[in-house]
Write an enzyme that holds these catalytic residues in place. Structure first.
Site, PDB file in Angstrom:
ATOM      1  N   SER A 131       0.846  -1.185   0.000  1.00  0.00           N
ATOM      2  CA  SER A 131       0.000   0.000   0.000  1.00  0.00           C
ATOM      3  C   SER A 131       0.893   1.251   0.000  1.00  0.00           C
ATOM      4  O   SER A 131       1.755   1.370  -0.863  1.00  0.00           O
ATOM      5  CB  SER A 131      -0.967  -0.047   1.189  1.00  0.00           C
ATOM      6  OG  SER A 131      -2.019   0.857   1.030  1.00  0.00           O
TER       7      SER A 131
ATOM      8  N   ARG B 170     -12.026   7.029   8.492  1.00  0.00           N
ATOM      9  CA  ARG B 170     -11.672   5.612   8.631  1.00  0.00           C
ATOM     10  C   ARG B 170     -12.770   4.711   8.086  1.00  0.00           C
ATOM     11  O   ARG B 170     -12.477   3.675   7.468  1.00  0.00           O
ATOM     12  CB  ARG B 170     -11.402   5.290  10.097  1.00  0.00           C
ATOM     13  CG  ARG B 170     -10.949   3.859  10.339  1.00  0.00           C
ATOM     14  CD  ARG B 170      -9.650   3.548   9.616  1.00  0.00           C
ATOM     15  NE  ARG B 170      -9.029   2.338  10.126  1.00  0.00           N
ATOM     16  CZ  ARG B 170      -7.852   1.883   9.738  1.00  0.00           C
ATOM     17  NH1 ARG B 170      -7.168   2.537   8.816  1.00  0.00           N
ATOM     18  NH2 ARG B 170      -7.339   0.787  10.260  1.00  0.00           N
TER      19      ARG B 170
ATOM     20  N   ASP C  90      -8.754  -6.639  -4.781  1.00  0.00           N
ATOM     21  CA  ASP C  90      -8.444  -5.297  -4.282  1.00  0.00           C
ATOM     22  C   ASP C  90      -9.232  -4.255  -5.078  1.00  0.00           C
ATOM     23  O   ASP C  90      -9.088  -4.157  -6.292  1.00  0.00           O
ATOM     24  CB  ASP C  90      -6.940  -5.046  -4.426  1.00  0.00           C
ATOM     25  CG  ASP C  90      -6.443  -3.837  -3.645  1.00  0.00           C
ATOM     26  OD1 ASP C  90      -7.253  -2.934  -3.358  1.00  0.00           O
ATOM     27  OD2 ASP C  90      -5.240  -3.800  -3.339  1.00  0.00           O
TER      28      ASP C  90
ATOM     29  N   HIS D  47      -7.945  -5.471  -0.369  1.00  0.00           N
ATOM     30  CA  HIS D  47      -6.644  -4.810  -0.235  1.00  0.00           C
ATOM     31  C   HIS D  47      -5.863  -5.279   0.990  1.00  0.00           C
ATOM     32  O   HIS D  47      -4.646  -5.492   0.918  1.00  0.00           O
ATOM     33  CB  HIS D  47      -6.872  -3.300  -0.174  1.00  0.00           C
ATOM     34  CG  HIS D  47      -5.616  -2.497  -0.068  1.00  0.00           C
ATOM     35  ND1 HIS D  47      -4.693  -2.409  -1.084  1.00  0.00           N
ATOM     36  CD2 HIS D  47      -5.131  -1.734   0.952  1.00  0.00           C
ATOM     37  CE1 HIS D  47      -3.690  -1.626  -0.712  1.00  0.00           C
ATOM     38  NE2 HIS D  47      -3.932  -1.206   0.516  1.00  0.00           N
ATOM     39  N   ASP D  48      -6.540  -5.451   2.112  1.00  0.00           N
ATOM     40  CA  ASP D  48      -5.868  -5.823   3.357  1.00  0.00           C
ATOM     41  C   ASP D  48      -5.272  -7.220   3.340  1.00  0.00           C
ATOM     42  O   ASP D  48      -4.610  -7.615   4.313  1.00  0.00           O
ATOM     43  CB  ASP D  48      -6.845  -5.725   4.535  1.00  0.00           C
ATOM     44  CG  ASP D  48      -6.830  -4.361   5.198  1.00  0.00           C
ATOM     45  OD1 ASP D  48      -6.010  -3.511   4.804  1.00  0.00           O
ATOM     46  OD2 ASP D  48      -7.645  -4.146   6.117  1.00  0.00           O
TER      47      ASP D  48
END
Length: 377
Positions: free
Chosen positions: A143, A213, A311, A341-342
């Site tokens: 990232s 967030r 992602d 993505h994580d």
């Protein structure tokens, strides 16, 4: 010999002044870092130093947030390598950033200059110079950490021997800038923001940071994963389908996002979030280098690229673009996961295989056997 911090302990290093790409001056910069493993230098000047680059809201304690991958006998083997992870310039975990003390005794706040990924890498290079390290075996990260890794490969090929770039693109896309700018706006619209000068007010822009967030976290996960976990279920004991909308009557996914927001608000600074997110918006490996493809082609050190098939923040086609255009592609790997993505943080078994392959390819004589390598080019 380099002057290194005690193993596994947070330490700081003064690195002098930083002149940003845009021309601003940040005087007397501090960089925080962790170190694991013993430093070794070979007769040819090469070393066993591995530099890990953390993501947006990460910190220098990689043995904590990548605990399955960093340590003795693990993929990033601290018995073999001297592993170093810094806290990024502009961060809030020991390195100089908006919440740090300004030379006049106040807080930097809104006076902290805009920085980009290259400024972050420049600060890390000055950090290595300050502690006495002149060569790095490998730099790797995902990232925002992947963006820094890519810039390391472009800026300092005489320092870095190899790189592993995970879950990132060659530049910020309009999609990414839009998502990230919405997060910045959420923070700046919090009435406690005070144009970034809230540190002495006693009130933090927590609602804005929490909203940012929530937006970000949805892009870090996979759409199918979120739907399968939560669907349209109400949060236990709550009814989001009543005759009037009430904020305390939530769907389960809302409760989940509230939890993620609350966790970040407790550990991260809103000013750093804005600064680092803006740096991501400015990410462009091709700026001033003749465009993306020309810049990638000019990278001479071997680079491994990995991405996540689901992602939505940095879609896999962006890693395919990297692999097609890098001047010295080492390998390309795909992380297959519903997580999104994580996955580069959560899919430990796949990441273990990928990183072991990476180290076996750049160190074929070391006792670090490869399992297999996959190419998706």
């Amino acid at each position: 010999m380099p002057q290194l911090a005690p193993e596994g302990q947070l330490a700081t290093q003064q690195i002098g002044d930083i002149r940003t790409e845009a021309g601003a001056l940040i005087p007397d910069v501090t960089i925080a870092y962790h170190r694991w493993g013993e430093y070794e230098e070979n007769a040819d000047g090469s070393t066993n130093v591995v530099l890990i680059e953390h993501a947006l809201t990460g910190d220098s304690n990689a043995a904590d947030w990548w605990c399955d991958l960093v340590g003795p006998g693990k993929a990033i083997d601290t018995d073999l390598y001297c592993v170093i992870c810094t806290n990024v310039l502009g961060g809030c975990n020991g390195s100089t950033g908006p919440s740090s003390q300004h030379p006049d005794g106040g807080f930097w706040g809104s006076r902290f200059p805009a920085t980009d990924i290259r400024d972050q890498v420049k600060a890390e290079k000055q950090f290595l110079d300050a502690i006495g390290i002149t060569r790095v075996k490998a730099v790797l990260g995902g990232s925002m950490g992947g963006a820094r890794t890519l810039e390391w490969a472009a800026m300092f090929p005489d320092v870095v021997d190899a790189a592993a770039v995970l879950a990132v693109s060659a530049r910020a896309s309009a999609w990414q800038i839009g998502i990230q700018s919405a997060q910045i706006m959420a923070i700046e619209n919090d009435h406690h923001w005070h144009e970034g000068n809230y540190y002495e007010s006693g009130c933090n822009p927590s609602k804005g940071l929490g909203a940012a967030r929530r937006i970000a976290h949805l892009t870090y996960r996979g759409e199918l994963e979120i739907d399968e976990r939560f669907g349209t279920q109400p949060q236990k004991g709550e009814n989001p389908l009543g005759p009037y909308r009430r904020p305390d009557q939530r769907f389960a996914v809302e409760s989940y996002l509230d939890h993620q927001a609350d966790k970040l608000v407790k550990r991260f600074d809103a000013g750093s979030y804005v600064t680092l997110t803006d740096a991501l918006n400015r990410h462009d490996i091709g700026r001033g280098r003749g465009g993306l493809n020309k810049a990638l082609e000019s990278i001479t050190i071997p680079v491994m690229v990995a991405g996540v098939d689901t992602d939505i923040l940095y879609p896999y086609h962006q890693q395919e673009h990297l692999s097609r255009n890098l001047g010295n592609l080492l390998a390309m790997a795909k992380i297959v996961s519903p997580v999104g993505h994580d996955a580069f943080l959560t899919e430990s078994r796949q990441m273990d295989r990928i990183l072991r392959n990476f180290f076996s390819l750049i160190s074929p004589d070391e006792d670090n056997p490869s399992t297999y390598i996959e190419f998706f080019i």
